[in-house]
Write an enzyme that holds these catalytic residues in place. Structure first.
Site, PDB file in Angstrom:
ATOM      1  N   HIS A 169       0.791  -1.229   0.000  1.00  0.00           N
ATOM      2  CA  HIS A 169       0.000   0.000   0.000  1.00  0.00           C
ATOM      3  C   HIS A 169       0.818   1.270   0.000  1.00  0.00           C
ATOM      4  O   HIS A 169       0.259   2.358   0.011  1.00  0.00           O
ATOM      5  CB  HIS A 169      -0.910   0.059   1.230  1.00  0.00           C
ATOM      6  CG  HIS A 169      -2.072  -0.849   1.150  1.00  0.00           C
ATOM      7  ND1 HIS A 169      -3.259  -0.473   0.579  1.00  0.00           N
ATOM      8  CD2 HIS A 169      -2.238  -2.124   1.552  1.00  0.00           C
ATOM      9  CE1 HIS A 169      -4.116  -1.484   0.647  1.00  0.00           C
ATOM     10  NE2 HIS A 169      -3.514  -2.498   1.232  1.00  0.00           N
ATOM     11  N   LYS A 208      -9.112  13.542   4.212  1.00  0.00           N
ATOM     12  CA  LYS A 208      -8.214  12.392   4.206  1.00  0.00           C
ATOM     13  C   LYS A 208      -7.276  12.556   5.394  1.00  0.00           C
ATOM     14  O   LYS A 208      -7.263  13.603   6.027  1.00  0.00           O
ATOM     15  CB  LYS A 208      -7.422  12.346   2.894  1.00  0.00           C
ATOM     16  CG  LYS A 208      -6.814  13.717   2.539  1.00  0.00           C
ATOM     17  CD  LYS A 208      -6.102  13.758   1.200  1.00  0.00           C
ATOM     18  CE  LYS A 208      -7.015  13.632   0.001  1.00  0.00           C
ATOM     19  NZ  LYS A 208      -6.959  12.364  -0.686  1.00  0.00           N
ATOM     20  N   ARG A 209      -6.489  11.536   5.700  1.00  0.00           N
ATOM     21  CA  ARG A 209      -5.522  11.696   6.778  1.00  0.00           C
ATOM     22  C   ARG A 209      -4.617  12.896   6.509  1.00  0.00           C
ATOM     23  O   ARG A 209      -4.332  13.210   5.358  1.00  0.00           O
ATOM     24  CB  ARG A 209      -4.669  10.422   6.912  1.00  0.00           C
ATOM     25  CG  ARG A 209      -5.401   9.280   7.567  1.00  0.00           C
ATOM     26  CD  ARG A 209      -5.900   9.639   8.943  1.00  0.00           C
ATOM     27  NE  ARG A 209      -4.801   9.918   9.839  1.00  0.00           N
ATOM     28  CZ  ARG A 209      -4.415   9.133  10.830  1.00  0.00           C
ATOM     29  NH1 ARG A 209      -5.070   8.020  11.089  1.00  0.00           N
ATOM     30  NH2 ARG A 209      -3.399   9.460  11.590  1.00  0.00           N
ATOM     31  N   LYS A 221       0.252  14.471   1.232  1.00  0.00           N
ATOM     32  CA  LYS A 221      -1.090  14.732   0.695  1.00  0.00           C
ATOM     33  C   LYS A 221      -1.297  16.231   0.440  1.00  0.00           C
ATOM     34  O   LYS A 221      -2.241  16.648  -0.193  1.00  0.00           O
ATOM     35  CB  LYS A 221      -2.158  14.183   1.639  1.00  0.00           C
ATOM     36  CG  LYS A 221      -2.188  12.643   1.704  1.00  0.00           C
ATOM     37  CD  LYS A 221      -3.261  12.156   2.664  1.00  0.00           C
ATOM     38  CE  LYS A 221      -3.284  10.646   2.841  1.00  0.00           C
ATOM     39  NZ  LYS A 221      -4.135   9.956   1.847  1.00  0.00           N
ATOM     40  N   THR A 258      -8.679   6.294  -2.291  1.00  0.00           N
ATOM     41  CA  THR A 258     -10.027   5.755  -2.516  1.00  0.00           C
ATOM     42  C   THR A 258     -11.043   6.865  -2.297  1.00  0.00           C
ATOM     43  O   THR A 258     -12.149   6.802  -2.835  1.00  0.00           O
ATOM     44  CB  THR A 258     -10.348   4.576  -1.572  1.00  0.00           C
ATOM     45  OG1 THR A 258     -10.029   4.961  -0.232  1.00  0.00           O
ATOM     46  CG2 THR A 258      -9.576   3.342  -1.974  1.00  0.00           C
ATOM     47  N   LYS A 275     -14.759   7.803  -4.270  1.00  0.00           N
ATOM     48  CA  LYS A 275     -16.065   8.104  -3.653  1.00  0.00           C
ATOM     49  C   LYS A 275     -16.619   9.403  -4.219  1.00  0.00           C
ATOM     50  O   LYS A 275     -17.807   9.503  -4.549  1.00  0.00           O
ATOM     51  CB  LYS A 275     -15.927   8.241  -2.136  1.00  0.00           C
ATOM     52  CG  LYS A 275     -15.421   7.012  -1.426  1.00  0.00           C
ATOM     53  CD  LYS A 275     -15.018   7.363   0.024  1.00  0.00           C
ATOM     54  CE  LYS A 275     -14.142   6.288   0.608  1.00  0.00           C
ATOM     55  NZ  LYS A 275     -13.428   6.734   1.818  1.00  0.00           N
TER      56      LYS A 275
HETATM   57  C1  LIG Z   1     -12.159   6.791   2.099  1.00  0.00           C
HETATM   58  C2  LIG Z   1     -11.670   7.244   3.403  1.00  0.00           C
HETATM   59  C3  LIG Z   1     -10.316   7.524   3.580  1.00  0.00           C
HETATM   60  C4  LIG Z   1      -9.301   7.419   2.454  1.00  0.00           C
HETATM   61  O1  LIG Z   1      -9.218   8.658   1.810  1.00  0.00           O
HETATM   62  P1  LIG Z   1      -8.019   9.010   0.818  1.00  0.00           P
HETATM   63  O2  LIG Z   1      -8.420  10.311   0.242  1.00  0.00           O
HETATM   64  O3  LIG Z   1      -7.991   7.931  -0.217  1.00  0.00           O
HETATM   65  O4  LIG Z   1      -6.787   9.072   1.616  1.00  0.00           O
HETATM   66  C5  LIG Z   1      -9.886   7.961   4.812  1.00  0.00           C
HETATM   67  N1  LIG Z   1     -10.741   8.116   5.842  1.00  0.00           N
HETATM   68  C6  LIG Z   1     -12.063   7.883   5.708  1.00  0.00           C
HETATM   69  C7  LIG Z   1     -12.960   8.097   6.866  1.00  0.00           C
HETATM   70  C8  LIG Z   1     -12.570   7.428   4.493  1.00  0.00           C
HETATM   71  O5  LIG Z   1     -13.878   7.165   4.377  1.00  0.00           O
END
Ligand SMILES: *Cc1c(COP(=O)(O)O)cnc(C)c1O
Length: 745
Positions: free
Chosen positions: A297, A482-483, A488, A590, A594
């Site tokens: 990952h 995101k984190r 990022k 991911t 979404k």
């Molecule tokens: C989908 C999701 C992530 C992943 O987000 P990225 O933008 O791909 O880093 C992180 N936290 C939550 C709560 C999510 O639903």
């Protein structure tokens, strides 16, 4: 599922004088019972997903939806005077950090939805990822005691508990089963550590701080604990059927290792077969090779597990011996392959007096996969270059996905209905049907606009309740959730916002359409710079939101405690998805998927799955900017000096040090500034090329703002993203794993 039985019982349920939590527990228990009726085990092969994290989020609504009773439940409760939304008070089960854990949850959902036997194995943490409060702009971590609401979706299986042995203690692993509903009922089995006080600590926290020796040992214990519990169970089950015969183990079991955390499972498998079942070492290793596969990952070396040999020897002496023996086997094999000294060193599982879990996995597993096309290419060309040279057939790509059940049907029933009305409801059973929308985009652009407005309204209401910030309905929504991590580049968004703000104030930016930037992010508790960025964004938000000259045009919101439930609202109510990582560093993402599925355009770099998103939805329907991987590589090779960019972006960058914003006297803003201007022993100045990409980022944001003026054309772009998002369903991903790696379909 016996739906009638459930609805009858629900109608009979006495709801008077009960708290939300009581109702939640009773309705869940009822649904669980009805949902489990008639589920059965498979006779053939099953796959198992070993993961340190399962970020499942709130189970209540999703389970009722999967069981096909959510609408009936809504109606029956309404008749009793209860709004089904009250259960939003039940907080998420956050047994994971971010993308990796959420992927595991999406995979389980998709496998159940497709009728593929895939079960999860993980840890039942007492406390999940911390709850984030913001005090004075700073992140504060509060314990996430998720079980205080009860845990009605889990079943404790006392009779299937196991003993896990460490050199200095024995721990009981008690399984809790969470059913995963779909076409079949699969199981997420989470192990809870019981026994002495020391033993219980193993399943207390998700990722305990590991900056001390004690913390590192605890994490090693966690990884071994759940891996050994899972492998012990699978091996014992097999032996019950086939005696000491294991040459057929892989005909019944496929084990997927989600990142390097569960890789010790390989050593445990070999240990168990050789010690308890008298299988020869070479055979045991061969059977392991047939059984295990590994998903990488991340290419960031600090995130690949590496265990000092003294640690392993101290608490897991038998595993130490197995690892050393696998290392010897490696040496023999590399000799036979005529590997050079460097090649051998690159692939060795043992070096610098420690064990590389990634190299162990790559050596033993039959398949190694990356999680987006670009990421898999980088694995082949960089991280696992040598292994790829000698074992090219092991490597595969499996671009990540997200489950449309939670991330479209559940979180955006309005858009789902529009899709039904346009192309029929076939897409609900087979997500590839979404592409039929491509033929009708012009016709439904207006209706889509209405749906988007409605979802924005819902998001704004929620933000207003949670954060106390009111956003007018006509605002364009740009989101980066995101984190929090330097790669990022939330800091780059913060700078871009400051430059736009300055442009609005000095009049150089004209015809700007009202926009809100939504951030949501947790930082690792010990990650100082990430926490400084949170503080910086909050300071910017405070200042911009209170500027009456501009706050009819620009607002900034940092939502607290970003989690799956918040994400469900944000992805549905967003126009522009910000995916701006330094090229080459975001394995897949991911979140980007979404947003795409909910009709946000991507404003992003050519990184991770953004590349595939732009390819499938059309580059003209997204906003791609910034340096690509080759350019970043070239900059690194030639020696990138950010000084000229600091000058170019002086106003934004120097706001970190010229007193515009206060860091509460902590010095953390100066530290951020230094990370850009000076660097440190362990990283170069502007290591993530924030300033290098800032101008093109700002241009992209402004271009979007201007394009938004043509409402129809913009809605068409958004719809193109929806119509071409089926590829990013985790149904597609899971089908590929099942066919190409696990060979179970
Ligand atoms: C989908 C999701 C992530 C992943 O987000 P990225 O933008 O791909 O880093 C992180 N936290 C939550 C709560 C999510 O639903």
């Amino acid at each position: 599922m016996n739906k009638l039985l459930f609805t009858d019982k629900l109608k009979e349920l006495d709801t008077s004088n009960k708290t939300t939590i009581q109702l939640y527990n009773e309705i869940s228990a009822l649904a669980l019972k009805c949902g489990l009726a008639g589920s059965k085990a498979v006779a053939g092969k099953s796959a198992y997903y070993l993961s340190m994290e399962f970020l499942i989020g709130r189970g209540f609504y999703n389970n009722l939806m999967e069981l096909g009773v959510i609408e009936e439940t809504r109606k029956i409760l309404a008749l009793k005077g209860i709004d089904i939304n009250v259960f939003e008070e039940i907080e998420d089960a956050a047994l994971g950090n971010g993308g990796l854990g959420r992927l595991a949850a999406c995979f389980l959902d998709s496998a159940a939805g497709l009728g593929i036997p895939l079960h999860g194995y993980g840890i039942r943490y007492k406390y999940g990822l911390f709850k984030q409060a913001i005090e004075n702009g700073f992140q504060v971590e509060l314990p996430d005691d998720w079980q205080r609401f009860g845990d009605p979706w889990s079943i404790r299986k006392e009779s299937e508990k196991r003993v896990i042995k460490f050199a200095d203690m024995s721990v009981t692993a008690v399984p809790y089963d969470m059913p995963v509903f779909g076409k079949r009922v699969n199981v997420l089995r989470l192990w809870q550590a019981e026994g002495s006080e020391e033993a219980q600590k193993i399943s207390e926290y998700l990722y305990p701080a590991d900056d001390t020796e004690e913390g590192k040992l605890l994490r090693l214990r966690q990884e071994y604990f759940f891996s050994a519990a899972a492998i012990g169970e699978l091996v014992e089950r097999h032996a019950k059927k086939f005696g000491k015969r294991f040459d057929n183990f892989a005909e019944y079991n496929a084990v997927q290792l989600n990142d390097t955390h569960p890789v010790l499972a390989i050593a445990e498998f070999v240990r168990l077969l050789t010690a308890d079942y008298k299988v020869g070492f070479a055979d045991a290793l061969k059977f392991a090779g047939q059984t295990f596969s590994y998903t990488n990952h991340t290419v960031m070396p600090e995130a690949l597990e590496f265990w000092g040999s003294a640690f392993v020897r101290k608490i897991l002496p038998d595993i130490y011996a197995v690892l050393m023996r696998i290392f010897l086997t490696q040496k023999e094999e590399f000799n036979k392959l005529n590997c050079t000294f460097e090649e051998t060193a690159a692939m060795s599982l043992y070096y610098s007096d420690g064990f590389s879990m990634a190299n162990l996995a790559v050596f033993v597993c039959h398949t190694v996969n990356g999680v987006a096309k670009l990421h898999t290419d980088i694995l082949k060309q960089n991280l696992f270059k040598t292994a790829y040279k000698f074992y090219p057939d092991k490597f595969q790509n499996k671009t990540n996905g997200i489950t449309q059940r939670r991330w479209l049907m559940l979180c955006n029933s309005e858009l789902s209905e529009l899709i039904d009305n346009t192309v029929g409801s076939g897409w609900r059973g087979d997500i590839s049907g979404l592409s039929k929308l491509n033929g009708q985009i012009d016709e439904i652009a207006k209706a889509f606009k209405c749906v988007k407005s409605e979802k924005k309204k819902q998001l704004f209401e929620y933000i207003s309740r949670q954060e106390g910030i009111v956003i007018p309905h006509n605002f364009i929504v740009y989101s980066q959730v995101k984190r929090l991590h330097e790669y990022k580049r939330q800091l780059m968004t913060a700078f871009a916002i400051l430059e736009i703000y300055n442009g609005l104030k000095d009049g150089s930016i004209k015809n700007f359409r009202p926009s809100v930037f939504v951030f949501g992010a947790k930082s690792a508790p010990s990650y100082k710079r990430a926490k400084a960025i949170i503080k910086f964004i909050n300071e910017i938000a405070k200042s911009i939101n209170s500027d009456e000259q501009t706050n009819g045009l620009l607002k900034v919101v940092f939502v607290r405690n970003y989690n799956v439930s918040y994400a469900e609202k944000i992805v549905a109510g967003t126009d522009v998805s910000l995916q701006v990582s330094t090229a080459g560093l975001e394995a897949s993402g991911t979140g980007n998927m979404k947003f795409m599925m909910n009709g946000a355009v991507t404003c992003g770099t050519m990184d991770g799955a953004n590349i595939e998103i732009a390819e499938l939805a059309g580059r003209e329907n997204n906003y791609i900017f910034g340096a690509e991987v080759d350019e970043i590589e070239r900059l690194k090779a030639d020696g990138y000096d950010p000084q000229e960019y600091i000058k170019m972006h002086r106003n934004a960058v120097e706001s970190l040090i010229n007193g515009t914003f206060s860091d509460g006297g902590t010095g953390c803003f100066k530290d951020l500034y230094d990370s850009l201007a000076v660097g440190a022993s362990w990283h170069k100045p502007d290591n993530y090329f924030v300033l290098y990409d800032l101008s093109s980022y700002k241009e992209a944001l402004l271009k979007i703002n201007s394009d938004y003026g043509d409402e129809k054309a913009f809605a068409v772009k958004q719809l193109k993203n929806v119509a071409n998002s089926a590829y990013f369903s985790s149904d597609r991903t899971i089908n590929e794993y099942a066919a190409d790696i696990w060979k179970i379909i």
